[in-house]
Design a protein around this motif. Structure first.
Motif, mmCIF file in Angstrom:
data_model
loop_
_atom_site.group_PDB
_atom_site.id
_atom_site.type_symbol
_atom_site.label_atom_id
_atom_site.label_comp_id
_atom_site.label_asym_id
_atom_site.label_seq_id
_atom_site.Cartn_x
_atom_site.Cartn_y
_atom_site.Cartn_z
ATOM 1 N N GLN A 1 -61.180 -26.398 28.746
ATOM 2 C CA GLN A 1 -60.260 -27.380 29.319
ATOM 3 C C GLN A 1 -60.045 -27.088 30.798
ATOM 4 O OE1 GLN A 1 -56.619 -27.181 27.083
ATOM 5 N NE2 GLN A 1 -57.636 -27.382 25.097
ATOM 6 N N GLY A 2 -59.534 -28.077 31.499
ATOM 7 C CA GLY A 2 -59.143 -27.865 32.890
ATOM 8 C C GLY A 2 -60.310 -27.854 33.846
ATOM 9 N N ARG A 3 -60.416 -26.779 34.627
ATOM 10 C CA ARG A 3 -61.427 -26.687 35.682
ATOM 11 C C ARG A 3 -62.581 -25.778 35.273
ATOM 12 N NH1 ARG A 3 -58.066 -24.349 40.474
ATOM 13 N NH2 ARG A 3 -57.293 -23.147 38.721
ATOM 14 N N LEU A 4 -63.767 -26.129 35.763
ATOM 15 C CA LEU A 4 -64.942 -25.290 35.548
ATOM 16 C C LEU A 4 -65.834 -25.347 36.775
ATOM 17 C CD1 LEU A 4 -66.864 -23.552 33.787
ATOM 18 C CD2 LEU A 4 -67.845 -25.692 32.924
ATOM 19 N N THR A 5 -66.174 -24.171 37.299
ATOM 20 C CA THR A 5 -67.154 -24.064 38.389
ATOM 21 C C THR A 5 -68.406 -23.396 37.846
ATOM 22 O OG1 THR A 5 -65.468 -23.922 40.130
ATOM 23 C CG2 THR A 5 -67.651 -23.033 40.636
ATOM 24 N N ILE A 6 -69.558 -24.007 38.103
ATOM 25 C CA ILE A 6 -70.843 -23.431 37.688
ATOM 26 C C ILE A 6 -71.598 -23.021 38.951
ATOM 27 C CG2 ILE A 6 -72.965 -23.778 36.372
ATOM 28 C CD1 ILE A 6 -71.581 -26.094 34.936
ATOM 29 N N GLU A 7 -71.755 -21.716 39.147
ATOM 30 C CA GLU A 7 -72.464 -21.190 40.312
ATOM 31 C C GLU A 7 -73.883 -20.759 39.929
ATOM 32 O OE1 GLU A 7 -70.263 -18.008 42.062
ATOM 33 O OE2 GLU A 7 -68.509 -19.248 42.524
ATOM 34 N N GLY A 8 -74.791 -20.815 40.917
ATOM 35 C CA GLY A 8 -76.147 -20.309 40.702
ATOM 36 C C GLY A 8 -77.066 -21.272 39.975
ATOM 37 N N LEU A 9 -76.858 -22.566 40.126
ATOM 38 C CA LEU A 9 -77.675 -23.545 39.403
ATOM 39 C C LEU A 9 -79.131 -23.575 39.878
ATOM 40 C CD1 LEU A 9 -75.136 -26.470 38.938
ATOM 41 C CD2 LEU A 9 -76.295 -25.188 37.133
ATOM 42 N N HIS A 10 -79.416 -22.988 41.025
ATOM 43 C CA HIS A 10 -80.809 -22.916 41.496
ATOM 44 C C HIS A 10 -81.659 -22.011 40.603
ATOM 45 C CE1 HIS A 10 -78.544 -19.617 43.263
ATOM 46 N NE2 HIS A 10 -79.667 -18.931 43.357
ATOM 47 N N LYS A 11 -80.991 -21.229 39.733
ATOM 48 C CA LYS A 11 -81.723 -20.345 38.828
ATOM 49 C C LYS A 11 -82.086 -21.022 37.502
ATOM 50 C CE LYS A 11 -79.589 -16.203 40.769
ATOM 51 N NZ LYS A 11 -78.738 -15.017 40.527
ATOM 52 N N VAL A 12 -81.635 -22.249 37.309
ATOM 53 C CA VAL A 12 -81.977 -22.993 36.094
ATOM 54 C C VAL A 12 -83.346 -23.628 36.291
ATOM 55 C CG1 VAL A 12 -81.302 -24.815 34.499
ATOM 56 C CG2 VAL A 12 -79.543 -23.452 35.659
ATOM 57 N N ALA A 13 -84.313 -23.202 35.491
ATOM 58 C CA ALA A 13 -85.705 -23.636 35.687
ATOM 59 C C ALA A 13 -86.069 -24.846 34.841
ATOM 60 C CB ALA A 13 -86.665 -22.488 35.371
ATOM 61 N N LYS A 14 -85.303 -25.131 33.776
ATOM 62 C CA LYS A 14 -85.669 -26.222 32.874
ATOM 63 C C LYS A 14 -84.471 -27.138 32.626
ATOM 64 C CE LYS A 14 -87.041 -23.446 29.619
ATOM 65 N NZ LYS A 14 -87.586 -22.947 28.322
ATOM 66 N N SER A 15 -84.747 -28.430 32.669
ATOM 67 C CA SER A 15 -83.682 -29.400 32.444
ATOM 68 C C SER A 15 -83.179 -29.342 31.003
ATOM 69 C CB SER A 15 -84.172 -30.808 32.772
ATOM 70 O OG SER A 15 -85.274 -31.151 31.947
ATOM 71 N N THR A 16 -84.041 -28.900 30.086
ATOM 72 C CA THR A 16 -83.621 -28.806 28.673
ATOM 73 C C THR A 16 -82.495 -27.787 28.509
ATOM 74 O OG1 THR A 16 -85.431 -27.231 28.307
ATOM 75 C CG2 THR A 16 -85.834 -29.541 27.730
ATOM 76 N N ASP A 17 -82.522 -26.715 29.326
ATOM 77 C CA ASP A 17 -81.437 -25.727 29.273
ATOM 78 C C ASP A 17 -80.123 -26.356 29.735
ATOM 79 O OD1 ASP A 17 -83.161 -23.791 28.387
ATOM 80 O OD2 ASP A 17 -83.497 -22.907 30.367
ATOM 81 N N ALA A 18 -80.224 -27.209 30.758
ATOM 82 C CA ALA A 18 -79.023 -27.880 31.267
ATOM 83 C C ALA A 18 -78.438 -28.814 30.214
ATOM 84 C CB ALA A 18 -79.367 -28.645 32.542
#
Length: 357
Positions: free
Chosen positions: A285-302
């Motif tokens: 709930q509330g706020r969420l910050t996701i840092e380091g998204l340049h390390k995600v190599a596959k859209s399926t993981d997202a």
């Protein structure tokens, strides 16, 4: 309506409760004072001993609670030292004691006599330390020290407070180290170290298996979280906003499926935290910050993060790296962003350092 509620509460409390106005002094018959259990009063700039002297005969007092009619959080007040050294030590049946916002710099050692205390509040005072005698308050359940900007250490005797459930040290800006034996307080439910100078949390914090809230926001020196954190199966709130030196999360934090607050996640390399680990955190709930998204190599993981089903979120920030080099792939970043499509009724969204198309 507030007046009606106040009148009703006063009527129900009867002779057991007394509320003191700003310009009054305690002036009751001795017989009435002997029956008095709960005493509250409105703050004045300077509290003198004679205002409270009659309470000396109120030997069964349970509550001593000042209240403010103003909303100035920076306002401070003065308290006669005689109240600390003569009056309060006589109130051996006290359960609730608040001395918040007073300009006191020392906690009298005589506090050890208040064995029945459940709630103790020294927030926004000038105290520099707590006496070792604090450990003798074995019934204490709540200890509030927020805003004690001169407090630099905690006594080793704190570990003796076996019934402690609530510990608030937020804003103790000189506090840089936590006693290792803190992890022996296994009944703790709430720990707030926000805006302190700590660099780490005790390695065995996972032993606090009853802990529900761990607040660390604004700890600018915090650089790591212990691996044992993932043992806190009852944890509901992990607040780590504004912790710029914290660059990774413990492995397994995605298994804390009861989490309702996880203000920041940091995508890591190899075996560290992955975006897909968000999938089981359905109660965020509330706020969420996701840092380091340049390390995600596959859209399926997202897509596996399943942000669309996290309907309790209202504020989302997605952040890539500030390094724009050949290792970045615009198409992949675009697909990752699409895979992270959040719940449609999100209130705020911020996308930072993204180079997708």
């Amino acid at each position: 309506m507030p007046d009606l509620i106040n009148d009703l509460a006063t009527s129900v409390a009867g002779e057991n409760f007394f509320m003191l106005g700003q310009k009054n002094a305690v002036n009751c018959r001795n017989g009435a004072l002997e029956k008095l259990h709960h005493f509250s009063y409105i703050f004045q700039e300077c509290e003198v001993y004679r205002k409270f002297k009659a309470l000396y005969t109120a030997r069964r007092l349970r509550t001593f609670l000042p209240v403010s009619v103003k909303r100035d959080k920076w306002e401070r007040f003065y308290l006669s030292s005689k109240i600390l050294t003569k009056l309060l030590p006589q109130q051996q049946f006290l359960r609730v004691l608040s001395l918040a916002k007073y300009r006191i710099n020392e906690v009298p050692q005589s506090i050890e006599g208040l064995k029945h205390l459940r709630y103790l509040n020294f927030s926004d005072t000038d105290i520099t330390c707590l006496p070792e005698q604090i450990g003798d308050l074995y019934n204490l359940q709540s200890l509030l020290l927020s805003g004690c900007t001169k407090l630099s250490r905690l006594p080793d005797s704190l570990v003796k407070l076996k019934n402690l459930r609530y510990l608030n040290l937020s804003g103790c800006t000189k506090l840089s180290r936590l006693p290792d034996n803190l992890i022996k307080l296994i009944n703790l439910r709430y720990l707030n170290f926000s805006r302190t100078d700590i660099t780490c949390v005790p390695e065995k914090v996972g032993n606090l298996y009853n802990l529900q809230s761990l607040l660390l926001s604004g700890c600018h020196g915090l650089c790591s979280l212990p691996s044992s954190l993932v043992k806190l199966i009852n944890l509901r709130h992990l607040e780590i906003t504004d912790t710029p030196k914290l660059k990774e999360l413990p492995i397994g934090i995605g298994e804390l499926t009861g989490l309702q607050t996880l203000s920041k996640v940091i995508i890591g390399d190899a075996n560290r935290f992955k975006i897909s680990h968000l999938k089981d955190l359905q109660h965020l709930q509330g706020r969420l910050t996701i840092e380091g998204l340049h390390k995600v190599a596959k859209s399926t993981d997202a897509k596996e993060a399943n942000l669309q089903q996290k309907k309790g979120l209202h504020d989302l920030k997605m952040e890539w790296s500030d390094v724009f080099d050949d290792s970045r792939n615009e198409l992949i970043e675009s697909e990752v962003l699409e895979g992270l499509r959040p719940f449609e009724k999100l209130t705020n969204i911020k996308i930072s350092k993204y180079m997708g198309i």
